[in-house]
Design a protein around this motif. Structure first.
Motif, PDB file in Angstrom:
ATOM      1  N   UNK A   1       0.824  -1.212   0.000  1.00 59.26           N
ATOM      2  CA  UNK A   1       0.000   0.000   0.000  1.00 59.26           C
ATOM      3  C   UNK A   1       0.856   1.258   0.000  1.00 59.26           C
ATOM      4  N   UNK A   2       1.924   1.255   0.762  1.00 57.57           N
ATOM      5  CA  UNK A   2       2.810   2.410   0.813  1.00 57.57           C
ATOM      6  C   UNK A   2       3.573   2.580  -0.497  1.00 57.57           C
ATOM      7  N   UNK A   3       3.984   1.486  -1.103  1.00 57.17           N
ATOM      8  CA  UNK A   3       4.755   1.555  -2.344  1.00 57.17           C
ATOM      9  C   UNK A   3       3.894   1.946  -3.543  1.00 57.17           C
ATOM     10  N   UNK A   4       2.650   1.438  -3.555  1.00 56.22           N
ATOM     11  CA  UNK A   4       1.817   1.620  -4.742  1.00 56.22           C
ATOM     12  C   UNK A   4       0.639   2.558  -4.517  1.00 56.22           C
ATOM     13  N   UNK A   5       0.596   3.143  -3.337  1.00 63.07           N
ATOM     14  CA  UNK A   5      -0.317   4.241  -3.050  1.00 63.07           C
ATOM     15  C   UNK A   5      -1.788   3.833  -3.188  1.00 63.07           C
ATOM     16  N   UNK A   6      -2.216   2.987  -2.283  1.00 64.17           N
ATOM     17  CA  UNK A   6      -3.643   2.710  -2.166  1.00 64.17           C
ATOM     18  C   UNK A   6      -4.020   2.664  -0.688  1.00 64.17           C
ATOM     19  N   UNK A   7      -5.303   2.790  -0.412  1.00 66.42           N
ATOM     20  CA  UNK A   7      -5.812   2.775   0.957  1.00 66.42           C
ATOM     21  C   UNK A   7      -5.996   1.333   1.418  1.00 66.42           C
ATOM     22  N   UNK A   8      -5.381   0.995   2.524  1.00 67.21           N
ATOM     23  CA  UNK A   8      -5.520  -0.332   3.117  1.00 67.21           C
ATOM     24  C   UNK A   8      -6.333  -0.214   4.394  1.00 67.21           C
ATOM     25  N   UNK A   9      -7.401  -0.989   4.465  1.00 68.73           N
ATOM     26  CA  UNK A   9      -8.232  -1.067   5.663  1.00 68.73           C
ATOM     27  C   UNK A   9      -8.207  -2.497   6.171  1.00 68.73           C
ATOM     28  N   UNK A  10      -7.972  -2.667   7.453  1.00 72.13           N
ATOM     29  CA  UNK A  10      -7.986  -3.988   8.071  1.00 72.13           C
ATOM     30  C   UNK A  10      -9.257  -4.121   8.900  1.00 72.13           C
ATOM     31  N   UNK A  11     -10.064  -5.100   8.553  1.00 76.29           N
ATOM     32  CA  UNK A  11     -11.292  -5.414   9.291  1.00 76.29           C
ATOM     33  C   UNK A  11     -11.027  -6.729  10.006  1.00 76.29           C
ATOM     34  N   UNK A  12     -10.970  -6.689  11.324  1.00 76.99           N
ATOM     35  CA  UNK A  12     -10.438  -7.830  12.085  1.00 76.99           C
ATOM     36  C   UNK A  12     -11.238  -8.083  13.349  1.00 76.99           C
ATOM     37  N   UNK A  13     -11.481  -9.361  13.600  1.00 84.60           N
ATOM     38  CA  UNK A  13     -11.965  -9.794  14.899  1.00 84.60           C
ATOM     39  C   UNK A  13     -11.386 -11.181  15.163  1.00 84.60           C
ATOM     40  N   UNK A  14     -10.626 -11.313  16.244  1.00 84.33           N
ATOM     41  CA  UNK A  14      -9.969 -12.568  16.546  1.00 84.33           C
ATOM     42  C   UNK A  14     -10.952 -13.685  16.832  1.00 84.33           C
ATOM     43  N   UNK A  15     -10.724 -14.851  16.230  1.00 82.52           N
ATOM     44  CA  UNK A  15     -11.585 -15.997  16.470  1.00 82.52           C
ATOM     45  C   UNK A  15     -12.986 -15.827  15.942  1.00 82.52           C
ATOM     46  N   UNK A  16     -13.152 -14.985  14.914  1.00 83.32           N
ATOM     47  CA  UNK A  16     -14.481 -14.684  14.376  1.00 83.32           C
ATOM     48  C   UNK A  16     -14.494 -14.975  12.884  1.00 83.32           C
ATOM     49  N   UNK A  17     -15.216 -15.994  12.444  1.00 80.19           N
ATOM     50  CA  UNK A  17     -15.236 -16.331  11.016  1.00 80.19           C
ATOM     51  C   UNK A  17     -16.026 -15.307  10.213  1.00 80.19           C
ATOM     52  N   UNK A  18     -15.724 -15.249   8.921  1.00 82.77           N
ATOM     53  CA  UNK A  18     -16.500 -14.421   8.002  1.00 82.77           C
ATOM     54  C   UNK A  18     -17.884 -15.034   7.868  1.00 82.77           C
ATOM     55  N   UNK A  19     -18.878 -14.382   8.434  1.00 82.75           N
ATOM     56  CA  UNK A  19     -20.204 -15.000   8.501  1.00 82.75           C
ATOM     57  C   UNK A  19     -21.231 -13.934   8.824  1.00 82.75           C
TER      58      UNK A  19
END
Length: 333
Positions: free
Chosen positions: A113-131
């Protein structure tokens, strides 16, 4: 720096039910040593939380030692977060979304992201599946993981509704949820007590029963999304490494590090069929595995940080596996 304004999400009811009552969540401990992002208003160097959620926090001492970017970059040690890691106005957005098996890839994506100039967003919850949450008629409890995923989907919808160019990278501990769910189902079929407690039964149930609902919702948004294949984990109960060797530094058979790999890959293909377009499958395993064997240390880099995650020294070198996704993001008009 002022918070960037996003228009409210529209038509969210066609995707999910409203947010639910918050309950305690289980956070998987993650051993990452992500370098802190400098606090600055300069493009590409700003990282801040887009939102926070009340969830069981990571132990403060562990957060400082293992996840310094949660506090240094995102201003939170919460186990549930939506954090914008880089800031480039009028540039595309890449959303890294999942549990700790997604978070471990923050290092190569932040570098890109820093090298190629785009916005990075991290959506995170530990032990939580995509559901998505179970329907109310199922009578399942509503827990923090349910609320987090509803928030996350609403956030991505706001990005889309505001005209951003968005691509998502989806990752989860696919094998853990599926394998533990199978153990639970076998116990029920045999008429014996489940080896899982109430919370874990709920979480692995979400990971198997309700992942397709989330993939369909992402597909209805029209967001292009790629998926990260199963990540390797050192086998539980493996023989200790030879005397003098670092823990988990010796090699293992591939089938022990990537158990049920063919089944998990087929399951991911089924889930991905609900997305808006055919996704890229990001598989960094060649960085630490051959076709038959995986290495606890390769090319001078430690592979595993603990029993569940890849080491930052290993993930730091995996940027090339994400290059096709970044190329596709930046080619979007």
């Amino acid at each position: 720096m002022t918070r960037e304004t996003l228009r409210p999400a529209t038509n969210l009811r066609r995707l999910v039910r409203p947010p639910f009552v918050l309950a305690l969540a289980l956070a998987i401990a993650v051993t990452l040593a992500v370098q802190p992002v400098a606090s600055s208003t300069a493009p590409g160097r700003t990282a801040r939380p887009e939102a926070t959620a009340s969830a069981r926090p990571v132990e403060p001492a562990a957060a400082r030692q293992e996840l310094p970017w949660l506090q240094e970059a995102c201003g939170t040690s919460s186990a549930s977060m939506i954090c914008r890691v880089t800031h480039f106005p009028r540039r595309p957005w890449l959303v890294l979304w999942g549990d700790s098996h997604a978070l471990q890839y923050t290092i190569p994506l932040r570098r890109a992201a820093l090298q190629r100039r785009f916005n990075l967003v991290v959506v995170f919850s530990g032990g939580c599946p995509l559901s998505l949450p179970y329907p109310a008629a199922a009578g399942q409890p509503r827990m923090t993981c349910d609320k987090h995923n509803v928030r996350a989907l609403a956030y991505v919808q706001r990005l889309v509704d505001s005209g951003r160019r968005v691509r998502a990278v989806l990752s989860s501990w696919w094998d853990f949820y599926r394998h533990r769910y199978a153990l639970h189902r076998r116990a029920l079929a045999a008429g014996v007590p489940s080896p899982l407690d109430t919370y874990e039964r709920h979480i692995v149930g979400l990971g198997v029963d309700r992942s397709r609902a989330m993939f369909r919702a992402i597909g209805r948004l029209g967001v292009r999304a790629d998926v990260i294949a199963q990540s390797g984990t050192p086998p539980a109960g493996a023989r200790p490494c030879p005397t003098g060797a670092a823990p988990r530094a010796c090699g293992y058979e591939r089938r022990a590090v990537l158990p049920r790999e063919a089944s998990n890959r087929a399951w991911l293909r089924q889930l991905s069929s609900s997305l808006a377009a055919r996704p890229l499958v990001i598989d960094p395993s060649p960085a630490y595995c051959t076709r038959s064997r995986c290495f606890g240390r390769r090319h001078g880099r430690t592979t595993f940080s603990d029993w569940a995650h890849l080491h930052p020294a290993a993930t730091r070198s995996m940027g090339r596996y994400f290059r096709p996704t970044v190329d596709a993001l930046l080619a979007t008009r």
